[in-house]
Design an enzyme around this catalytic site. Structure first.
Site, PDB file in Angstrom:
ATOM      1  N   ASP A 113      -9.820  -7.269  11.635  1.00 57.08           N
ATOM      2  CA  ASP A 113      -9.857  -8.678  12.004  1.00 57.08           C
ATOM      3  C   ASP A 113     -11.087  -9.017  12.850  1.00 57.08           C
ATOM      4  OD1 ASP A 113      -8.930  -7.138  14.084  1.00 57.08           O
ATOM      5  OD2 ASP A 113      -7.078  -8.248  14.388  1.00 57.08           O
ATOM      6  N   ASP A 158       0.818  -1.214   0.000  1.00 62.50           N
ATOM      7  CA  ASP A 158       0.000   0.000   0.000  1.00 62.50           C
ATOM      8  C   ASP A 158       0.851   1.263   0.000  1.00 62.50           C
ATOM      9  OD1 ASP A 158      -2.645  -0.545  -0.339  1.00 62.50           O
ATOM     10  OD2 ASP A 158      -3.273   0.171   1.625  1.00 62.50           O
TER      11      ASP A 158
END
Length: 654
Positions: free
Chosen positions: A364, A40
């Site tokens: 998550d 990224d």
């Protein structure tokens, strides 16, 4: 196999290289594996490092499999010297492999110091005039395994990707990158199972893929309902004993209900589940039900859910129907992979409602509860030796900021579509499993903990009793002793020492005080619409040498606690000063403390409470007498002194 990274400075490429090399060399047929690195940060240095790593992998992978090397991250394997052996062939191969790895490290180090040298290579033109938050999609096949036989000398596919990012477009941080990995891998290889690890979590158990497959492919009635297999996170550095204990007891406990939580790394996912299927959509034989077939495989539904890419839609259909993936040249799919990486590709689609879920910086836990809400189960495997081992941020600001992001993201889950507060009696998730997700409220305990840390000092200064007198005091002492002995037993049962237990308790309180309070502030400001929550990448480090005894089991030695001028250290310093000031006033016999043994005033019990708090914040006490990064900065000290004076004045009633 997915490896996300975002910053070549905070996440050095040599760490990523070791993680990738450990994954490429697992004991599993290479023709069934593919490794995707999502960058990224759009770093030419990261891409260069992967190219060099792929060349070294031609030596490293056969070496590991030939000699059954256990630790397959080179930087860990070569930390220990070669043990004397009669096998001259092994010695020769070991020395040659080590020399090649050292060459690789030097190349990466040289490129790090002089990144402009990469501009002369035509292969790096795509990185020209790019910024981490402003660049086009880049997809590059670093290595393609064209052998396809799966023998021990083959190296799995290695693909570098970096999705398009523009300043005015919402990119959802790591969660968006993971969904881009899901799309690109679906186009190129479309494997039914996916391993997700952080860039610093290397594979420590060569058979880890086989272990996960044993769960997914077991011949049992519930095998089709296991959505993911989670391995615990283990670390080779810093203060992680508290986390190890938490994972051991909480992880195993929740595994007995509907399954463990997804913790962001060391997790094997099922592609069909990540594409949005519920457990009710699967028949006992593993095929789609008739209702799911109509809902998911209708042409208009596919485009609305997954986007306009025909190649991606076809790969989704194949994955949902469990069709074998035809062998295709990865190079021929680069253009299509770039298309699904455009920053506008997800608009007016359902991405973010399946895959890795949006609306929280803790992708998550958010994704985990979304999977369990759809009725899926999960499995927990904790092998010995650990399957994955990684590094943690240095003790100080980095650890506190990381904890702040985790706790902020966990609270965000309470206010989005996956909130365990809503629909308490939905049948697809067990009631106890939903209650287990309320651990997200753990950061709220920072408020009463702050009060508890200040109460003994307040009572000493105010000359009021906090604890009962006489035999009743024994009840409190007994309860405190039982708690300490029980937590100590938990640590020692896992092989940790008494010193490790004390240090972990101390560091945990410090990190909690410095992070959880500010995470609550972040959520309040977000709910009021005043500010948004950002995503800060934790800084990764590599050790220069192994810590004594770390290869033999749990360790207890820790690095020093590091300070800076961040406001995160003000609460801890303030707590320390308040308790020191209260003790000083009490023991020098100030007027309000002189009658401590009379009529219900404060006394020795409250003083012991202050001493206990000081012991918990011992790193801050040491920081008063240190300098540099191990000492508390003057700006933090001055702010804490001001708050302490204010607290003392109010407590004394002056």
């Amino acid at each position: 196999m997915f490896v996300p990274t975002a910053d070549p400075v905070r996440e050095p490429p040599i760490i990523i290289v070791n993680t990738v090399l450990s994954m490429l060399s697992v004991n599993y047929p290479a023709n069934k594996l593919a490794c995707y690195v999502s960058d990224d940060g759009c770093s030419a240095l990261t891409y260069f490092s992967l190219k060099e790593a792929s060349k070294f992998a031609m030596i490293w992978v056969p070496f590991c499999k030939k000699y059954n090397v256990r630790v397959r991250a080179p930087f860990r394997y070569f930390l220990n010297p070669l043990v004397s052996t009669d096998d001259s062939a092994f010695r020769k191969d070991w020395e040659m492999t080590k020399r090649e790895y050292e060459k690789l490290c030097r190349k990466v180090e040289d490129a790090t110091g002089d990144s402009h040298r990469l501009d002369a290579d035509d292969d790096f033109k795509a990185f020209s005039n790019t910024k981490p938050n402003d660049h086009s999609t880049i997809v590059k096949v670093v290595w393609e395994n064209k052998g396809g036989l799966g023998d021990d000398k083959e190296v799995p596919h290695l693909v570098y990707i970096s999705r398009e990012k523009r300043p005015k477009y919402l990119h959802h941080y790591k969660t968006g990158a993971m969904n881009f990995l899901l799309r690109v891998s679906g186009l190129m290889t479309n494997a039914p199972y996916m391993l997700n690890v952080d860039c610093d979590m290397y594979v420590n158990e060569p058979d880890v893929v086989r272990q996960a497959m044993c769960v997914f492919l077991q011949n049992s009635k519930n095998s089709n309902h296991c959505a993911f297999v989670q391995f615990p996170q283990n670390f080779y550095d810093s203060c992680t004993n508290e986390l190890a204990v938490l994972q051991s007891y909480l992880g195993r406990g929740v595994a007995g209900i509907q399954g463990p939580f997804y913790i962001g790394s060391g997790c094997f996912h099922t592609r069909r589940v990540m594409y949005g299927l519920s457990s009710d959509d699967i028949e006992d034989n593993g095929n789609l039900s008739s209702v799911a077939t109509r809902e998911f495989l209708a042409e208009d539904s596919l485009v609305k859910r997954y986007g306009s890419s025909k190649e991606l839609v076809q790969s989704v259909v194949d994955a949902l129907q469990r069709k074998s993936n035809p062998q295709k040249s990865l190079e021929n799919l680069i253009e299509e992979a770039q298309q699904v990486g455009h920053c506008h590709y997800e608009y007016q689609t359902s991405w973010g409602n399946f895959g890795w879920l949006y609306d929280s910086v803790a992708e998550d836990i958010n994704t985990s509860i979304g999977i369990h809400l759809r009725g899926w189960t999960s499995s927990f495997i904790s092998p010995d030796p650990p399957a994955f081992v990684g590094s943690t941020p240095s003790l100080g600001l980095e650890a506190i900021v990381q904890q702040r992001r985790w706790s902020t993201g966990a609270i965000e889950v309470l206010f989005n579509q996956q909130s365990p507060l809503s629909g308490m009696f939905r049948r697809k998730i067990k009631f106890r499993q939903r209650l287990a997700y309320f651990w997200a409220l753990m950061c709220i305990r920072s408020i009463p903990e702050l009060v508890y840390c200040l109460l003994p000092a307040y009572c000493l200064l105010h000359n009021s009793a906090l604890f009962p007198k006489g035999p009743c005091l024994g009840i409190i002492v007994t309860l405190l002793g039982m708690h300490c002995l029980y937590s100590l037993w938990q640590f020692m049962r896992l092989g940790f020492s008494v010193k490790s237990w004390y240090v972990a308790q101390s560091i945990w309180r410090i990190i909690a005080t410095g992070s959880w309070l500010f995470s609550i502030q972040d959520i309040i400001l977000k709910l009021l619409g005043i500010s948004k929550i950002g995503f800060i990448v934790a800084k990764k480090t590599m050790p220069d040498k192994p810590t004594q005894g770390e290869d033999d089991g749990p360790k207890s030695d820790l690095r020093k606690f590091e300070f800076d001028s961040s406001h995160h250290f003000i609460p801890g310093t303030f707590i320390l000063f308040v308790n020191l000031a209260a003790l000083a006033i009490f023991f020098v016999g100030q007027q309000r403390s002189s009658c401590s043994h009379g009529g219900g005033g404060s006394g020795l019990a409250e003083a012991c409470g202050c001493i206990l708090v000081i012991m918990l914040f011992l790193p801050f006490l040491k920081g008063l007498f240190e300098h540099g990064k191990y000492g508390i900065p003057f700006s933090t000290l001055s702010k804490a002194v001001f708050l302490t004076v204010l607290f003392v004045v109010v407590s004394l009633g002056i």
